[in-house]
Design an enzyme around this catalytic site. Structure first.
Site, PDB file in Angstrom:
ATOM      1  N   TRP A   1     -70.873  85.770  -6.852  1.00  0.00           N
ATOM      2  CA  TRP A   1     -72.037  85.672  -7.748  1.00  0.00           C
ATOM      3  C   TRP A   1     -73.101  86.713  -7.379  1.00  0.00           C
ATOM      4  O   TRP A   1     -74.066  86.924  -8.088  1.00  0.00           O
ATOM      5  CB  TRP A   1     -72.620  84.243  -7.658  1.00  0.00           C
ATOM      6  CG  TRP A   1     -73.753  83.932  -8.566  1.00  0.00           C
ATOM      7  CD1 TRP A   1     -73.991  84.444  -9.822  1.00  0.00           C
ATOM      8  CD2 TRP A   1     -74.828  83.007  -8.315  1.00  0.00           C
ATOM      9  NE1 TRP A   1     -75.133  83.887 -10.353  1.00  0.00           N
ATOM     10  CE2 TRP A   1     -75.662  83.009  -9.454  1.00  0.00           C
ATOM     11  CE3 TRP A   1     -75.150  82.175  -7.239  1.00  0.00           C
ATOM     12  CZ2 TRP A   1     -76.807  82.208  -9.540  1.00  0.00           C
ATOM     13  CZ3 TRP A   1     -76.278  81.378  -7.334  1.00  0.00           C
ATOM     14  CH2 TRP A   1     -77.100  81.395  -8.480  1.00  0.00           C
TER      15      TRP A   1
HETATM   16  C1  LIG Z   1     -80.800  82.470 -10.739  1.00  0.00           C
HETATM   17  C2  LIG Z   1     -81.828  81.416 -11.041  1.00  0.00           C
HETATM   18  C3  LIG Z   1     -83.162  81.668 -10.781  1.00  0.00           C
HETATM   19  C4  LIG Z   1     -84.125  80.692 -11.013  1.00  0.00           C
HETATM   20  N1  LIG Z   1     -85.422  80.993 -10.741  1.00  0.00           N
HETATM   21  C5  LIG Z   1     -86.370  80.035 -10.885  1.00  0.00           C
HETATM   22  C6  LIG Z   1     -87.724  80.304 -10.501  1.00  0.00           C
HETATM   23  O1  LIG Z   1     -88.082  81.403 -10.048  1.00  0.00           O
HETATM   24  N2  LIG Z   1     -88.631  79.300 -10.628  1.00  0.00           N
HETATM   25  C7  LIG Z   1     -88.289  78.066 -11.116  1.00  0.00           C
HETATM   26  O2  LIG Z   1     -89.167  77.191 -11.169  1.00  0.00           O
HETATM   27  N3  LIG Z   1     -87.012  77.793 -11.513  1.00  0.00           N
HETATM   28  C8  LIG Z   1     -86.052  78.753 -11.398  1.00  0.00           C
HETATM   29  N4  LIG Z   1     -84.746  78.479 -11.786  1.00  0.00           N
HETATM   30  C9  LIG Z   1     -84.411  77.151 -12.312  1.00  0.00           C
HETATM   31  C10 LIG Z   1     -84.171  76.128 -11.209  1.00  0.00           C
HETATM   32  O3  LIG Z   1     -83.700  76.773 -10.059  1.00  0.00           O
HETATM   33  C11 LIG Z   1     -83.153  75.090 -11.653  1.00  0.00           C
HETATM   34  O4  LIG Z   1     -83.540  74.552 -12.878  1.00  0.00           O
HETATM   35  C12 LIG Z   1     -83.003  73.948 -10.649  1.00  0.00           C
HETATM   36  O5  LIG Z   1     -82.841  74.473  -9.357  1.00  0.00           O
HETATM   37  C13 LIG Z   1     -81.820  73.068 -11.018  1.00  0.00           C
HETATM   38  O6  LIG Z   1     -81.600  72.103 -10.028  1.00  0.00           O
HETATM   39  P1  LIG Z   1     -80.284  71.175 -10.069  1.00  0.00           P
HETATM   40  O7  LIG Z   1     -80.367  70.312  -8.875  1.00  0.00           O
HETATM   41  O8  LIG Z   1     -80.132  70.551 -11.384  1.00  0.00           O
HETATM   42  O9  LIG Z   1     -79.062  72.207  -9.931  1.00  0.00           O
HETATM   43  P2  LIG Z   1     -78.534  72.945  -8.611  1.00  0.00           P
HETATM   44  O10 LIG Z   1     -79.647  73.216  -7.674  1.00  0.00           O
HETATM   45  O11 LIG Z   1     -77.712  74.082  -9.047  1.00  0.00           O
HETATM   46  O12 LIG Z   1     -77.608  71.864  -7.925  1.00  0.00           O
HETATM   47  C14 LIG Z   1     -76.347  71.486  -8.399  1.00  0.00           C
HETATM   48  C15 LIG Z   1     -75.467  71.262  -7.177  1.00  0.00           C
HETATM   49  O13 LIG Z   1     -74.307  70.526  -7.506  1.00  0.00           O
HETATM   50  C16 LIG Z   1     -73.193  71.089  -6.841  1.00  0.00           C
HETATM   51  N5  LIG Z   1     -72.007  70.708  -7.610  1.00  0.00           N
HETATM   52  C17 LIG Z   1     -71.658  71.132  -8.851  1.00  0.00           C
HETATM   53  N6  LIG Z   1     -70.518  70.528  -9.248  1.00  0.00           N
HETATM   54  C18 LIG Z   1     -70.135  69.708  -8.236  1.00  0.00           C
HETATM   55  C19 LIG Z   1     -69.015  68.833  -8.058  1.00  0.00           C
HETATM   56  N7  LIG Z   1     -68.082  68.698  -9.003  1.00  0.00           N
HETATM   57  N8  LIG Z   1     -68.928  68.127  -6.901  1.00  0.00           N
HETATM   58  C20 LIG Z   1     -69.885  68.279  -5.921  1.00  0.00           C
HETATM   59  N9  LIG Z   1     -70.946  69.113  -6.052  1.00  0.00           N
HETATM   60  C21 LIG Z   1     -71.072  69.806  -7.191  1.00  0.00           C
HETATM   61  C22 LIG Z   1     -73.491  72.566  -6.831  1.00  0.00           C
HETATM   62  O14 LIG Z   1     -72.751  73.255  -5.876  1.00  0.00           O
HETATM   63  C23 LIG Z   1     -74.985  72.568  -6.564  1.00  0.00           C
HETATM   64  O15 LIG Z   1     -75.273  72.543  -5.183  1.00  0.00           O
HETATM   65  C24 LIG Z   1     -83.748  79.451 -11.567  1.00  0.00           C
HETATM   66  C25 LIG Z   1     -82.414  79.202 -11.853  1.00  0.00           C
HETATM   67  C26 LIG Z   1     -81.445  80.174 -11.594  1.00  0.00           C
HETATM   68  C27 LIG Z   1     -80.021  79.891 -11.882  1.00  0.00           C
HETATM   69  S1  SF4 Z   2     -72.417  84.119  -0.406  1.00  0.00           S
HETATM   70 FE1  SF4 Z   2     -71.689  86.214  -0.470  1.00  0.00          FE
HETATM   71  S2  SF4 Z   2     -69.566  86.075  -1.234  1.00  0.00           S
HETATM   72 FE2  SF4 Z   2     -70.567  84.133  -1.688  1.00  0.00          FE
HETATM   73  S3  SF4 Z   2     -71.310  84.387  -3.809  1.00  0.00           S
HETATM   74 FE3  SF4 Z   2     -73.016  84.928  -2.425  1.00  0.00          FE
HETATM   75  S4  SF4 Z   2     -72.845  87.152  -2.161  1.00  0.00           S
HETATM   76 FE4  SF4 Z   2     -70.874  86.456  -3.012  1.00  0.00          FE
END
Ligand SMILES: Cc1cc2nc3c(=O)[nH]c(=O)nc-3n(C[C@H](O)[C@H](O)[C@H](O)COP(=O)(O)OP(=O)(O)OC[C@H]3O[C@@H](n4cnc5c(N)ncnc54)[C@H](O)[C@@H]3O)c2cc1C
Ligand code: SF4
Ligand code: SF4
Lengths: 586, 108
Positions: free
Chosen positions: B42
């Site tokens: 990623w």
């Molecule tokens: C690149 C990026 C930048 C961002 N920047 C900002 C920012 O600057 N400011 C802001 O306020 N918001 C930002 N956001 C938005 C914010 O980060 C998200 O909305 C928030 O973190 C979502 O939280 P979550 O717990 O729902 O998802 P996540 O934090 O993604 O957690 C989901 C978790 O579930 C796990 N998981 C998935 N499937 C399974 C499974 N089948 N079994 C077990 N585990 C599983 C994943 O590995 C992950 O750890 C950003 C989002 C992204 C993608």
């Molecule tokens: S930890 Fe390293 S190998 Fe894994 S998704 Fe991030 S950059 Fe790619």
């Protein structure tokens, strides 16, 4: 394969933003008191409850926060109120939000922010010690290590156990009540059957449904984590949970190729969106999130592309700060600048991403009540997997983690007596293991065609079908009923081929299950897109059969539920202005 | 876009494996890390920041405008605290660096 049976009080699936914060919320020290850092968020009387967090990666850097974030996008700045935030999110989604849900997170934004600061997050302050704001709702942070900070707080909680590298693929539900989940360790050859009295689903949203911007070598250079595959949605859909607003897809406006965010350029150095003729076009189309994407799409369709953020002419100091800011959140963009022209010399080209389903930005996800209870009894949802409350971002995910955790504990403590013991039967475990072993045992199937079948190929076919027939990048995000019908047929054909897939180990079995999850989510997205006979949000849901907004018929939530294998659409009335509470009627 | 691991430098500590959000990195029998699924990366750079011996670098890939630049980070002593130094090894052999102080917030 080893079989491990585990028992816990509260199971949290997904140790991301919302999942970690849910765990911290119920964390307590041995004496039953909350630790000093956790003051304010903890549930005092949760002492003694066993909490299990199950994460497919490792909570230290998993999910959306892996690379770090640059700002807290949802904060109530001085002079503003939670009501203002609700109004903003409601306007941006043209009315299709749940006010009760938005209220409940808006009221907590500042509390959870203060808590993060106590845990070690660096927040920029001015001379008077006040947070430095960016616009009306953002505060500036150094968020590179935001996820390790959350993970460290989880590790400090003695009653929380974490299982890393375990992928959950199914709930255990009996009579519409959840009593656990099934998973497997992707590196330790172990099958897990986990019994729990309550479950919080926090697996984030779904990426990889549509053909991405860079389908070749850099196919995973996408905005949303490609490892969030919609597992939480898919498990809920299959068990008949009601889902909402899957038609409101999220498309981000990004820097071309690197898919780095544009907000820092727009808000940091005031860069305006211009077309190839140098005309500022953003004001022409409106300023809602979807209108901003649509403006760029429309300029391209009308032959005035490509479009850029106008950065030429910024000062060397501004450029230096930009290079640093991007290193902290999207280093690819900084590399790109260093290898090619820097932003003071060349404008930054922008494009829309492939559509994602993500309840933290738009409103797709589980249909929950104000306490974040889903329609499956005992199952709570938080973060990007939960619907109804767009513009949630980091602080909203934390707030929902806290709300869901408190509700789940309340549920456990009130209904304890009603819980039957040992609800997962041996036969259920055997069935799951048989399916997994079928994939492991297959030497590529019998026919030549089946032998060459691969997850990668099926995934690409799925993405191509969604791209061409369900409003992907290819069609400028537009679709018609006839196209959607083709999309559904294609997805069903691909689904029928999944059984032929082969895996060498459990990590590869996980890839097969991820594909299945995405296919399940695709079908719901298609059904929702087809059900909203209007175009309320340009690009997010651009229905060419119904190009106008239809307030009379569609100022409503489009919800769905799987009934006897068929997706049933349910139109629900909007919550009323100022409504603070919503309950399910089972 | 993906990462490259310099096995000559790798000491097999396993930290990159632990932090990858996609569990894409594995450790082989010789206690050396390798990326098993390079196309699935990623580009989050978690592994790069975590490696104690700076064995991992990151590159863009030609399909998204990469021209061979390899990037890694090192922790160096700053005046008050540790700072993160980013190294950009360019195609022409030159190296550019950018320092980030984790205690300072971004200007933007
Ligand atoms: C690149 C990026 C930048 C961002 N920047 C900002 C920012 O600057 N400011 C802001 O306020 N918001 C930002 N956001 C938005 C914010 O980060 C998200 O909305 C928030 O973190 C979502 O939280 P979550 O717990 O729902 O998802 P996540 O934090 O993604 O957690 C989901 C978790 O579930 C796990 N998981 C998935 N499937 C399974 C499974 N089948 N079994 C077990 N585990 C599983 C994943 O590995 C992950 O750890 C950003 C989002 C992204 C993608
Ligand atoms: S930890 Fe390293 S190998 Fe894994 S998704 Fe991030 S950059 Fe790619
Ligand atoms: S973190 Fe660095 S030293 Fe440790 S295993 Fe990975 S590459 Fe090798």
């Amino acid at each position: 394969m080893k079989i491990e049976r585990l028992k816990t009080d509260l199971l949290i699936i997904g140790g991301g933003t919302a999942g970690c914060y849910a765990a911290i919320t119920v964390a307590s020290n041995a004496a039953g008191k909350n630790t000093a850092e956790n003051k304010g968020a903890g549930v005092q009387d949760a002492a003694g409850l066993k909490i299990l967090v199950v994460e497919k990666a490792n909570i230290k850097r998993s999910g959306c926060l892996a690379a770090g974030v640059n700002a807290l996008n949802a904060y109530i700045t001085e002079g503003r109120t939670p009501r203002d935030y609700v109004e903003y999110a409601k306007k941006d989604a043209d009315g299709i939000v749940r006010e009760d849900l938005l209220y409940s997170i808006s009221e907590k934004f500042n509390e959870v922010t203060a808590h993060l600061e106590r845990l070690g997050l660096v927040i920029l302050k001015d001379k008077d010690g006040k947070y430095v704001t960016r616009g009306n709702r953002n505060i500036k942070i150094n968020g590179e290590n935001i996820k390790p900070i959350l993970a460290a707080a989880v590790a400090k909680a003695p009653n929380v156990q974490v299982l890393n590298h375990v992928n959950i693929f199914d709930f255990s539900v009996h009579d519409n009540r959840i009593d656990g989940a099934f998973g497997f360790g992707i590196e330790n050859d172990t099958f897990y059957a986990i019994e729990a009295r309550a479950v919080i689903i926090a697996t984030g949203g779904a990426a990889g449904l549509y053909r991405p911007n860079n389908p070749g070598f850099s196919r995973h250079k996408m905005w949303y984590p490609p490892f969030n595959t919609g597992a939480g949605y898919a498990m809920g859909i299959r068990h008949g949970a009601e889902m909402t607003t899957f038609e409101m897809r999220f498309i981000a406006l990004r820097c071309k190729d690197t898919i780095a965010p544009t907000g820092t350029l727009a808000q940091g150095v005031g860069a305006k969106q211009v077309n190839a003729l140098g005309e500022v076009y953003e004001t022409k189309y409106g300023i809602s999130t979807s209108e901003r994407v649509y403006g760029t799409v429309a300029e391209n369709l009308e032959g005035r592309g490509p479009c850029y953020l106008r950065t030429v002419g910024i000062t060397p100091e501004q450029e230096e700060s930009l290079l640093k800011a991007y290193l902290n959140m999207a280093p690819s963009q900084t590399i790109r600048w260093i290898e090619n022209d820097t932003p003071s010399k060349a404008n930054v080209e922008i494009e829309g991403t492939e559509p994602y389903i993500v309840g933290g930005h738009t409103a797709s996800g589980y249909w929950v009540d104000t306490k974040r209870a889903t329609t499956i009894v005992g199952l709570y949802a938080a973060g990007d997997v939960a619907g109804g409350a767009p513009q949630k971002y980091v602080t909203g995910a934390l707030a929902e983690g806290e709300i869901a955790a408190k509700s789940a504990v309340e549920y456990i403590q009130s209904k304890v007596a009603e819980h039957a013991e040992a609800t997962i039967k041996e036969g259920e475990i055997e069935n799951h293991i048989a399916e997994i072993e079928k994939f492991l045992g297959k030497q590529g199937g019998n026919t030549a065609e089946a032998r060459s079948e691969s997850v990668e190929r099926l995934e690409e076919e799925m993405q191509a079908a969604m791209d061409a027939y369900a409003g992907g990048i290819k069609t400028g995000y537009r679709y018609s009923e006839n196209q959607l019908a083709v999309a559904l047929k294609e997805i069903e054909k691909i689904e029928a081929r999944v059984g032929d897939l082969h895996a060498d180990d459990l990590q590869e079995v996980m890839y097969i299950y991820e594909l299945k999850e995405r296919l399940t989510v695709c079908k719901s997205v298609i059904a929702h897109l087809a059900a909203r006979h209007e175009t309320r949000w340009h690009s997010f849901a651009e229905n060419t059969d119904y190009p106008e907004k239809d307030n009379e018929r569609f100022r409503k939530y489009v919800n769905s539920r799987l009934e006897n294998g068929k997706i049933k659409i349910i139109l629900r009335e909007l919550t009323t202005e100022g409504q603070r509470n919503y309950e399910h009627h089972h | 876009m993906s990462i490259i691991i310099d096995q000559g430098k790798c000491i097999g500590c396993g930290r990159c494996h632990d932090v990858c959000p996609g569990t894409l990195i594995k450790i082989n029998e010789n206690k050396k890390a390798f990326i098993k699924y390079p196309k699935d990366c990623w580009g989050c750079t978690s592994c790069i920041k975590e490696c104690p011996v700076h064995a991992i670098s990151f590159f863009l890939g030609e399909d998204i405008g990469g021209k061979g630049c390899k990037v890694h980070t090192e922790k160096v002593k700053g005046e008050k605290n540790d700072i993160v130094r980013w190294f950009f090894e360019l195609n022409d052999g030159s190296v550019k660096t950018i320092d980030i102080d984790p205690k300072e917030s971004n200007k933007y």
